[in-house]
Design an enzyme around this catalytic site. Structure first.
Site, mmCIF file in Angstrom:
data_model
loop_
_atom_site.group_PDB
_atom_site.id
_atom_site.type_symbol
_atom_site.label_atom_id
_atom_site.label_comp_id
_atom_site.label_asym_id
_atom_site.label_seq_id
_atom_site.Cartn_x
_atom_site.Cartn_y
_atom_site.Cartn_z
ATOM 1 N N LEU A 142 44.766 35.676 44.776
ATOM 2 C CA LEU A 142 44.317 35.212 46.091
ATOM 3 C C LEU A 142 42.793 35.214 46.107
ATOM 4 C CD1 LEU A 142 46.665 36.857 48.771
ATOM 5 C CD2 LEU A 142 46.675 34.509 47.921
ATOM 6 N N ALA A 191 39.748 33.316 46.465
ATOM 7 C CA ALA A 191 39.283 31.988 46.878
ATOM 8 C C ALA A 191 37.984 31.665 46.145
ATOM 9 C CB ALA A 191 39.061 31.965 48.380
ATOM 10 N N ARG A 209 37.921 23.890 28.831
ATOM 11 C CA ARG A 209 38.875 22.841 29.203
ATOM 12 C C ARG A 209 39.093 22.867 30.718
ATOM 13 N NH1 ARG A 209 43.920 24.121 25.601
ATOM 14 N NH2 ARG A 209 43.058 26.206 25.884
ATOM 15 N N CYS A 216 45.877 25.445 30.901
ATOM 16 C CA CYS A 216 47.290 25.601 31.295
ATOM 17 C C CYS A 216 47.596 25.168 32.725
ATOM 18 C CB CYS A 216 47.713 27.044 31.099
ATOM 19 S SG CYS A 216 47.738 27.511 29.378
HETATM 20 C C1 UDX Z 1 47.360 31.095 32.759
HETATM 21 C C2 UDX Z 1 48.491 32.067 33.126
HETATM 22 O O1 UDX Z 1 47.945 33.141 33.914
HETATM 23 C C3 UDX Z 1 49.149 32.610 31.861
HETATM 24 O O2 UDX Z 1 50.235 33.464 32.210
HETATM 25 C C4 UDX Z 1 49.667 31.425 31.057
HETATM 26 O O3 UDX Z 1 50.271 31.858 29.879
HETATM 27 C C5 UDX Z 1 48.517 30.462 30.730
HETATM 28 O O4 UDX Z 1 47.897 30.055 31.951
HETATM 29 P P1 UDX Z 1 44.866 31.363 31.864
HETATM 30 O O5 UDX Z 1 44.801 29.870 31.795
HETATM 31 O O6 UDX Z 1 44.349 32.175 30.712
HETATM 32 O O7 UDX Z 1 46.384 31.844 32.043
HETATM 33 O O8 UDX Z 1 44.061 31.789 33.169
HETATM 34 P P2 UDX Z 1 44.304 32.587 34.511
HETATM 35 O O9 UDX Z 1 43.792 33.961 34.377
HETATM 36 O O10 UDX Z 1 45.682 32.414 35.009
HETATM 37 O O11 UDX Z 1 43.303 31.791 35.466
HETATM 38 C C6 UDX Z 1 43.468 30.392 35.679
HETATM 39 C C7 UDX Z 1 42.395 29.843 36.580
HETATM 40 O O12 UDX Z 1 42.584 30.279 37.907
HETATM 41 C C8 UDX Z 1 40.963 30.245 36.213
HETATM 42 O O13 UDX Z 1 40.135 29.099 36.320
HETATM 43 C C9 UDX Z 1 40.598 31.271 37.254
HETATM 44 O O14 UDX Z 1 39.227 31.312 37.508
HETATM 45 C C10 UDX Z 1 41.380 30.763 38.454
HETATM 46 N N1 UDX Z 1 41.692 31.800 39.455
HETATM 47 C C11 UDX Z 1 42.463 32.873 39.100
HETATM 48 C C12 UDX Z 1 41.247 31.668 40.766
HETATM 49 O O15 UDX Z 1 40.560 30.697 41.114
HETATM 50 N N2 UDX Z 1 41.580 32.631 41.675
HETATM 51 C C13 UDX Z 1 42.332 33.708 41.362
HETATM 52 O O16 UDX Z 1 42.581 34.521 42.256
HETATM 53 C C14 UDX Z 1 42.789 33.834 40.041
#
Ligand code: UDX
Length: 436
Positions: free
Chosen positions: A252, A254, A332, A262
């Site tokens: 959560l 923001a 990416r 992914c």
């Molecule tokens: C994700 C999944 O978490 C993982 O389980 C799957 O196997 C691959 O995809 P990842 O891509 O490494 O992993 O990143 P993650 O930590 O999930 O963050 C994804 C994106 O969301 C990032 O750009 C991060 O900055 C953003 N994010 C994350 C937010 O904007 N707010 C949040 O509260 C959490």
């Protein structure tokens, strides 16, 4: 056990090294000679905490090798497919070319009784197709999605929070599940959930998990949009929501939203696959999730323009971060880098800094100026925009130090990671995302 890992990109390299670290005899196969050469020398082609150590340990022990030749995988009892499934050019669907190519190359060396374990993220229905393709060899196909997070990949592989295995019906399926239990014995505890299911469910678990996480982020970012016009504070809102254990505070955060290899591609691929299956309406909301996510980038560009009196043309802007998230050099679909590119497109004099990702960013967007020195980035900048919440920016950068270097006094906190009181106290005009 003797394992092969086909595809030594992010997922495959981590999987190969961690499997060797828990005692298996592993051969990593990839068609990219540069990758094989670098991994064989113990150099990781990307930044991932802890990977280099276990890679070198594995190579030294002789339990880990890399090769371009599929014949070297012939002895393995279990073959993991870990190739990429990027978004197709000109479409939202996943590109399965690499999965099929890997299987084409594996087929001639596939032994009866061997196990082929798909780890790549694929559209539901793929495993059934692949099972049909290997049927004549007497090998069994299993789907075993990977949930590792970049930056925590080694830890997530060594101590997964669940193991999901999609198997065919009958004795072959039960035997395959037992083989995988054995493979992962040293990377799990007796309490690690081990879920044995059918192909379709196992394929869906992965994309559903990522779609849920993306939806959670876009939900709070939608609330940020409302907070921005009502004067509410989205960080406090997220804290208050997070205390409800049914909701939880994680994901959560923001800000400028999700990126990476992914979440964005997985929600698009799920939508495309659901449409193909005639149930597009079921996930039509994911289009909105995507749109909310992209709108946050527009918001930052608008804030930058507004802070400079309407135009960023020829104005010096420091962008802190290029990686899609901290502890990664992956750019990416990085929301922050996209913002930098857009500001550059509007004529701004943009300088981007990142502790790990400037080289990857330069390869993709050579038109931008990069530096690994935070001070150089801040020097003479009129606005500072934080887009990746590295500790170097979140904890270690003092507002007074930034003020001593910058020409202007405007801070846009794209990750709601800074303390507004501190920054305002040092004379900055602080603007967060949906934050008072
Ligand atoms: C994700 C999944 O978490 C993982 O389980 C799957 O196997 C691959 O995809 P990842 O891509 O490494 O992993 O990143 P993650 O930590 O999930 O963050 C994804 C994106 O969301 C990032 O750009 C991060 O900055 C953003 N994010 C994350 C937010 O904007 N707010 C949040 O509260 C959490």
């Amino acid at each position: 056990m003797r394992l092969s890992v086909i595809g030594c990109g992010y997922l495959g390299a981590v999987h190969a090294a961690t499997m060797a670290s828990i005692g298996h005899d592993v051969i990593g196969i990839d068609v990219d000679s540069a990758k094989i050469e670098s991994l064989g020398k113990g150099d990781t082609p990307f930044f991932e905490p802890g990977l280099e150590e276990i890679l070198n340990e594995g190579l030294k022990s002789g339990r880990l090798r890399f090769s371009q030749d599929f014949a070297d995988a012939a002895d393995a009892d279990v073959h993991f497919l870990a190739v990429g499934t990027p978004q197709q050019q000109g479409s939202d669907a996943a590109d399965l070319r690499f999965v099929h190519a890997a299987l084409d190359s594996l087929l001639p060396v596939l032994r009866e009784g061997a196990l082929v374990v798909g780890k790549s993220t694929v559209p539901v229905g793929t495993a059934e197709d692949l099972a049909r393709r290997i049927e004549h060899t007497g090998a069994t196909l299993v789907w075993n999605p990977e949930f590792l997070r970049e930056g925590w990949a080694v830890q997530d592989t060594l101590a997964p929070d669940r193991i999901v295995v999609g198997v065919p019906q009958g004795a072959a399926g039960a035997e395959a599940a037992d083989t995988l239990r054995e493979v992962y014995r040293a990377a799990s505890t007796p309490t690690t959930p081990f879920i044995v299911t059918d192909y379709a469910t196992s394929e869906l678990v992965k994309v559903a998990a990522n779609a849920f996480l993306a939806t959670k982020i876009s939900f709070i970012n939608a609330m940020a949009e409302i907070a921005e016009v009502t004067g509410a504070d989205v960080s406090t809102l997220a804290d208050a929501l997070g205390h409800d254990t049914r909701i939880g505070r994680r994901f959560l955060g923001a800000g400028i939203g999700f990126g990476g290899g992914c979440l964005p591609k997985d929600i698009r691929a799920l939508t495309a696959r659901a449409e193909e299956l005639g149930v597009g309406e079921a996930v039509a909301f994911l289009h909105e999730v995507d749109q909310i996510n992209l709108r946050r980038r527009d918001r930052v560009v608008q804030l930058a323009e507004a802070s400079l009196g309407g135009s960023v043309y020829q104005r010096r802007i420091a962008v802190l971060g290029a990686a899609f998230k901290p502890h990664s050099d992956d750019v990416r679909d990085s929301p922050g880098l996209d913002i930098a590119v857009r500001l550059h497109g509007l004529g701004a004099d943009v300088i981007v800094t990142d502790p790990a990702a400037t080289e990857n960013a330069r390869q993709r967007h050579p038109q931008l100026t990069y530096t690994t020195s935070l001070d150089d980035a801040l020097r003479d900048a009129e606005i500072m925009i934080l887009v990746t919440e590295w500790d170097e920016y979140r904890r270690e950068l003092s507002p007074t130090h930034a003020a001593s270097l910058m020409r202007g006094s405007y801070v846009i906190d794209g990750r709601n990671a800074l303390d507004p009181v501190d920054w305002r106290g040092a004379g900055f005009e602080y603007q967060g995302m949906g934050r008072r």
